[in-house]
Design an enzyme around this catalytic site. Structure first.
Site, PDB file in Angstrom:
ATOM      1  N   ASP A 106      26.194  18.417  19.774  1.00 56.04           N
ATOM      2  CA  ASP A 106      26.770  19.183  18.594  1.00 56.04           C
ATOM      3  C   ASP A 106      25.897  19.303  17.425  1.00 56.04           C
ATOM      4  O   ASP A 106      25.749  20.442  16.851  1.00 56.04           O
ATOM      5  CB  ASP A 106      28.076  18.473  18.134  1.00 56.04           C
ATOM      6  CG  ASP A 106      29.253  18.578  19.447  1.00 56.04           C
ATOM      7  OD1 ASP A 106      29.100  19.508  20.132  1.00 56.04           O
ATOM      8  OD2 ASP A 106      30.205  17.937  19.068  1.00 56.04           O
ATOM      9  N   SER A 135      39.594  39.803  49.755  1.00 61.39           N
ATOM     10  CA  SER A 135      40.622  38.462  49.740  1.00 61.39           C
ATOM     11  C   SER A 135      40.248  37.754  51.153  1.00 61.39           C
ATOM     12  O   SER A 135      39.842  38.489  52.124  1.00 61.39           O
ATOM     13  CB  SER A 135      41.953  39.285  49.833  1.00 61.39           C
ATOM     14  OG  SER A 135      42.336  39.568  48.358  1.00 61.39           O
ATOM     15  N   LYS A 147      39.685  24.453  48.267  1.00 62.90           N
ATOM     16  CA  LYS A 147      40.084  25.994  47.370  1.00 62.90           C
ATOM     17  C   LYS A 147      40.784  25.649  46.029  1.00 62.90           C
ATOM     18  O   LYS A 147      42.018  25.212  46.087  1.00 62.90           O
ATOM     19  CB  LYS A 147      41.109  26.535  48.670  1.00 62.90           C
ATOM     20  CG  LYS A 147      41.319  27.950  47.871  1.00 62.90           C
ATOM     21  CD  LYS A 147      42.182  28.475  49.209  1.00 62.90           C
ATOM     22  CE  LYS A 147      42.540  30.017  48.947  1.00 62.90           C
ATOM     23  NZ  LYS A 147      43.078  30.297  47.663  1.00 62.90           N
ATOM     24  N   ARG A 165      39.280  39.732  39.462  1.00 65.34           N
ATOM     25  CA  ARG A 165      39.315  40.505  40.645  1.00 65.34           C
ATOM     26  C   ARG A 165      40.019  41.836  40.655  1.00 65.34           C
ATOM     27  O   ARG A 165      39.326  42.868  41.085  1.00 65.34           O
ATOM     28  CB  ARG A 165      39.886  39.715  41.707  1.00 65.34           C
ATOM     29  CG  ARG A 165      39.835  40.185  43.008  1.00 65.34           C
ATOM     30  CD  ARG A 165      40.706  39.704  44.187  1.00 65.34           C
ATOM     31  NE  ARG A 165      40.847  38.275  44.214  1.00 65.34           N
ATOM     32  CZ  ARG A 165      40.264  37.643  44.937  1.00 65.34           C
ATOM     33  NH1 ARG A 165      39.322  38.210  46.060  1.00 65.34           N
ATOM     34  NH2 ARG A 165      40.378  36.217  45.085  1.00 65.34           N
ATOM     35  N   GLU A 187      35.441  30.487  40.690  1.00 68.10           N
ATOM     36  CA  GLU A 187      36.899  30.128  40.225  1.00 68.10           C
ATOM     37  C   GLU A 187      36.867  29.625  38.747  1.00 68.10           C
ATOM     38  O   GLU A 187      36.249  28.495  38.636  1.00 68.10           O
ATOM     39  CB  GLU A 187      37.542  29.125  41.072  1.00 68.10           C
ATOM     40  CG  GLU A 187      38.952  29.217  41.248  1.00 68.10           C
ATOM     41  CD  GLU A 187      39.686  30.386  42.153  1.00 68.10           C
ATOM     42  OE1 GLU A 187      40.850  30.710  42.161  1.00 68.10           O
ATOM     43  OE2 GLU A 187      38.751  31.153  42.561  1.00 68.10           O
ATOM     44  N   LYS A 197      33.958  28.524  56.278  1.00 66.32           N
ATOM     45  CA  LYS A 197      33.120  29.763  56.395  1.00 66.32           C
ATOM     46  C   LYS A 197      32.355  29.555  57.491  1.00 66.32           C
ATOM     47  O   LYS A 197      31.686  28.415  57.487  1.00 66.32           O
ATOM     48  CB  LYS A 197      32.338  30.268  55.116  1.00 66.32           C
ATOM     49  CG  LYS A 197      33.130  30.636  53.847  1.00 66.32           C
ATOM     50  CD  LYS A 197      32.520  30.682  52.553  1.00 66.32           C
ATOM     51  CE  LYS A 197      33.410  31.196  51.364  1.00 66.32           C
ATOM     52  NZ  LYS A 197      32.623  31.131  50.071  1.00 66.32           N
ATOM     53  N   LYS A 251      45.368  26.968  54.150  1.00 64.88           N
ATOM     54  CA  LYS A 251      46.513  26.560  52.977  1.00 64.88           C
ATOM     55  C   LYS A 251      47.453  25.579  53.517  1.00 64.88           C
ATOM     56  O   LYS A 251      47.656  25.358  54.695  1.00 64.88           O
ATOM     57  CB  LYS A 251      47.297  27.831  52.744  1.00 64.88           C
ATOM     58  CG  LYS A 251      46.708  29.019  52.104  1.00 64.88           C
ATOM     59  CD  LYS A 251      46.547  28.727  50.393  1.00 64.88           C
ATOM     60  CE  LYS A 251      46.333  29.998  49.774  1.00 64.88           C
ATOM     61  NZ  LYS A 251      47.468  31.058  49.687  1.00 64.88           N
ATOM     62  N   CYS A 278      77.251  35.605  24.797  1.00 69.35           N
ATOM     63  CA  CYS A 278      77.066  34.729  25.863  1.00 69.35           C
ATOM     64  C   CYS A 278      78.068  34.901  26.685  1.00 69.35           C
ATOM     65  O   CYS A 278      79.413  35.157  26.350  1.00 69.35           O
ATOM     66  CB  CYS A 278      77.379  33.473  24.917  1.00 69.35           C
ATOM     67  SG  CYS A 278      77.623  32.039  25.873  1.00 69.35           S
TER      68      CYS A 278
END
Length: 685
Positions: free
Chosen positions: A43, A88, A127, A148, A182, A298, A322, A416
């Site tokens: 800092d 996607s 993920k 995106r 991400e 992948k 998922k 109400c």
């Protein structure tokens, strides 16, 4: 530090050296997970650089660390066209879907090349449940950061992303490149953020993903900076250079550019190893300091990726693995109004019963009218609902293409639905309220809260039993709970002599309560258990120790707004709510009635019982096996110790549990004494 006046050339050289030094320590901390100097020292370097650039503004450059400081708020986000289309991924929720994807890729490759692949190797990455980000660098300098969007056009959020230390303003090489990754908010940051919001009476944020997305889309970068977001890179593209031959090498290359990459990278020899990894991470996904919603697999070799190419929407060579059950689609049958214990109006979607996260869901929160308008949710809509952990099911998205033609926008009623009082919306708030403190539903919910775990904690007295007691006329207010007799209960459905006796016994035991839990139980707007604890602590420190319900009444009936609004952690809104409650004659009558019924104050549960750890400071990291971290912290405080959330040289002990994180490494660097859970248990025994 003080900047001594210097010549221009000397200042220019110093500025360049400071920029390189600060970037070096950013790279160590965010990419290599190491730290050579303290936060305070870093800092100080940043402060010196800022002072020099103010004195010599002609030397300020785009890649200077000072340019991370948020500028003026924007009026709106500009649109930006991506240089590389953002795809996607196809989702898989079962082992069968994962295996079928592998077979499909091999069949497609065979049809296209005539080559029969028996095995494919895969790179598997965690993920992260955050917000997809596209970074564009030109000659190594960050030019734009974008969401995106629709895959071709996103929103320009460059000024906000510059506030994230994990995103380098300058790469280690002067190349043109597009980086994908991400943005996310750590669990620990999210929890601290919600604790702060609860203290000042603001609505809690639903989850870290929404919190991160909301922070990125703030028009004021200074707000984004305060949210302490993080970033992981996982992909790169550049048309004019040679891309690494494998996905694994690409991730390693990203690190050499100065980008932060998640260290949990796995090279699977075949699809069966991929399935094994996916299954193993389901059990431990909640051990990380960030939300995971699965893995990404992948195909490793770039040649195979290029040959397989893309469908109209997604790459054939990548799959999102998922974890099932946390999201589902359903149809909104109705939108109803729920009234909370403080009178807050919450719209609730009544949906077709749907199984999600192991339970059947028939209602999902819509929070407030701002959220309904943002989602544009209507009766008849097909919606995506989600539930993670213990969070109440919520509507995530409307599938507008499935909307019926006769749908209408929802309008909040002006009165109400229970007592017909005109609803009010305080200035600066998104919520509307029923102002009638005698509203029937409001009274019912106040009684639910009164006997809940954070209040009197009466075992066996849940909402269904309370409803039965109210409907039978036995209970009409909070104090009536302590008037119930066995003979009143045995004539009611669900009650036999034994169950009636057990409930009356539990009610009698509950008459002894701490002042914090009593204050929490009263359902005062903005007064949760943490604020209640803070109020009681300040009163006790002022010499008015509350050791009886009579003393509680005297203190709070005479409480003045100015005595409480300047206390750290509170403000005028909390002070006004507290004082207004106890000025109300009916609320005073409630406390007086509780005194007559034998309710009394006992010492606080977390009061110090020993000086064994007096003055000793502790930090906890990782997962403890024998108790939760909250329980461990409480034990330290009971013995006079101090609990901190941050590591520095003054800390006496770091308690390192399983999967200890960065705090462990920092403690090692600073020479803080590190002990395991077993040694900690010996220390407090």
């Amino acid at each position: 530090m003080m900047i001594i006046s210097m010549q221009k050339e000397e200042a220019k050289q110093r500025i360049e050296k400071l920029k390189k030094e600060i970037e070096h320590h950013r790279y160590l901390y965010h990419v290599l997970d190491r730290q050579e100097i303290s936060d305070e020292a870093l800092d100080s370097l940043k402060h010196e650089l800022l002072d020099l650039e103010r004195e010599f503004p002609e030397f300020v450059s785009e890649d200077s660390p000072t340019q991370r400081i948020g500028g003026k708020p924007l009026d709106e986000f500009k649109k930006i066209r991506h240089k590389i289309r953002q795809w996607s991924l196809v989702d898989a929720f079962s082992e069968e879907e994962i295996l079928e994807w592998d077979k499909r890729a091999k069949r497609y490759f065979l049809d296209k090349t005539g080559e029969n692949l028996t095995e494919l190797s895969y790179v598997c990455e965690l993920k992260i449940d955050g917000l997809h980000l596209v970074l564009t660098y030109e000659k190594g300098l960050l030019k734009t950061a974008a969401t995106r969007g629709d895959g071709q056009i996103g929103e320009d959020v460059t000024n906000n992303i510059k506030t994230i230390e994990a995103v380098p303003l300058k790469l280690t090489r002067e190349i043109d490149v597009v980086i994908e990754g991400e943005v996310f908010m750590r669990r620990s940051v999210f929890e601290k953020l919600n604790q702060g919001r609860e203290k000042i009476g603001e609505d809690l944020l639903a989850n870290p993903r929404n919190a991160a997305a909301g922070a990125v889309r703030q028009l004021d970068p200074n707000i984004t900076k305060k949210r302490h977001l993080d970033f992981f890179a996982y992909d790169l593209s550049w048309p004019e250079a040679i891309i690494p031959k494998t996905q694994f090498e690409e991730l390693e290359y990203l690190k050499t550019l100065g980008l932060k990459v998640n260290n949990n990278i796995f090279l699977a020899k075949n699809i069966h190893e991929v399935v094994k990894l996916w299954k193993s991470w389901r059990a431990k996904k909640d051990t990380k300091d960030y939300w995971l919603d699965g893995l990404v697999a992948k195909i490793d070799k770039r040649y195979y990726q290029k040959t397989l190419g893309f469908t109209g929407k997604a790459p054939r060579w990548a799959l999102a693995l998922k974890y099932p059950g946390e999201e589902a689609t359903t149809i909104v049958q109705d939108i109803k109004i729920s009234i909370g214990r403080t009178g807050r109006i919450t719209p609730v979607a009544v949906v077709n019963p749907t199984k999600i996260a192991g339970s059947i869901v028939s209602r999902a929160s819509l929070h407030n009218m701002d959220e309904i308008e943002r989602l544009d949710v209507r009766v008849g809509d097909t919606v995506i609902i989600y539930k993670a952990g213990d969070i109440i099911p919520q509507v995530k998205q409307v599938l507008a293409n499935l909307r019926p033609s006769n749908s209408r926008k929802f309008a909040l009623p002006s009165t109400c639905p229970v007592c017909d009082s005109v609803l009010v919306k305080p200035e600066g708030e998104v919520n509307s309220y029923c102002p009638n403190s005698r509203c029937g539903v409001l009274q019912r919910r106040k009684i639910y809260h009164f006997v809940s775990k954070s209040g009197f904690n009466i075992d066996g007295l849940g909402p269904k039993i309370i409803d039965q007691l109210i409907d039978s006329g036995l209970v009409s207010g909070m104090a009536d709970i302590f008037k119930i007799k066995e003979n009143d209960l045995v004539s009611l459905e669900r009650f036999a002599e034994k169950s009636a006796s057990n409930l009356v016994h539990a009610i009698d035991n509950a008459k002894k309560i701490t002042s914090v839990r009593l204050l929490t139980s009263l359902g005062i707007n903005h007064i949760g258990k943490e604020i209640a604890a803070l109020v009681i602590k300040k009163i006790n420190e002022a010499g008015d120790a509350i050791d009886s319900l009579e003393k509680f009444a005297r203190v709070f009936f005479s409480l003045k707004k100015e005595n409480i609004e300047n206390v750290k952690g509170m403000g005028p809104k909390i002070a006004e709510s507290l004082v207004s409650f106890f000025e109300d004659k009916q609320n005073q009558s409630l406390i007086k009635e509780l005194i007559i019924l034998g309710v009394n104050i006992i010492p606080e549960e977390d009061r110090q019982i020993s000086d064994k750890l007096l003055g000793q400071s502790f930090v906890f990291t990782g997962i403890l096996e024998s108790m939760s971290r909250e329980e461990a912290k409480k034990k330290v405080m009971l013995l006079g110790g101090i609990v901190s959330e941050t590591i520095n040289r003054k800390i006496n002990f770091l308690i390192a549990g399983r999967d200890a994180g960065l705090k462990l490494k920092k403690a090692q660097q600073l020479g803080v004494k590190i002990i395991n859970e077993e040694d900690f248990l010996k220390l407090i025994s």
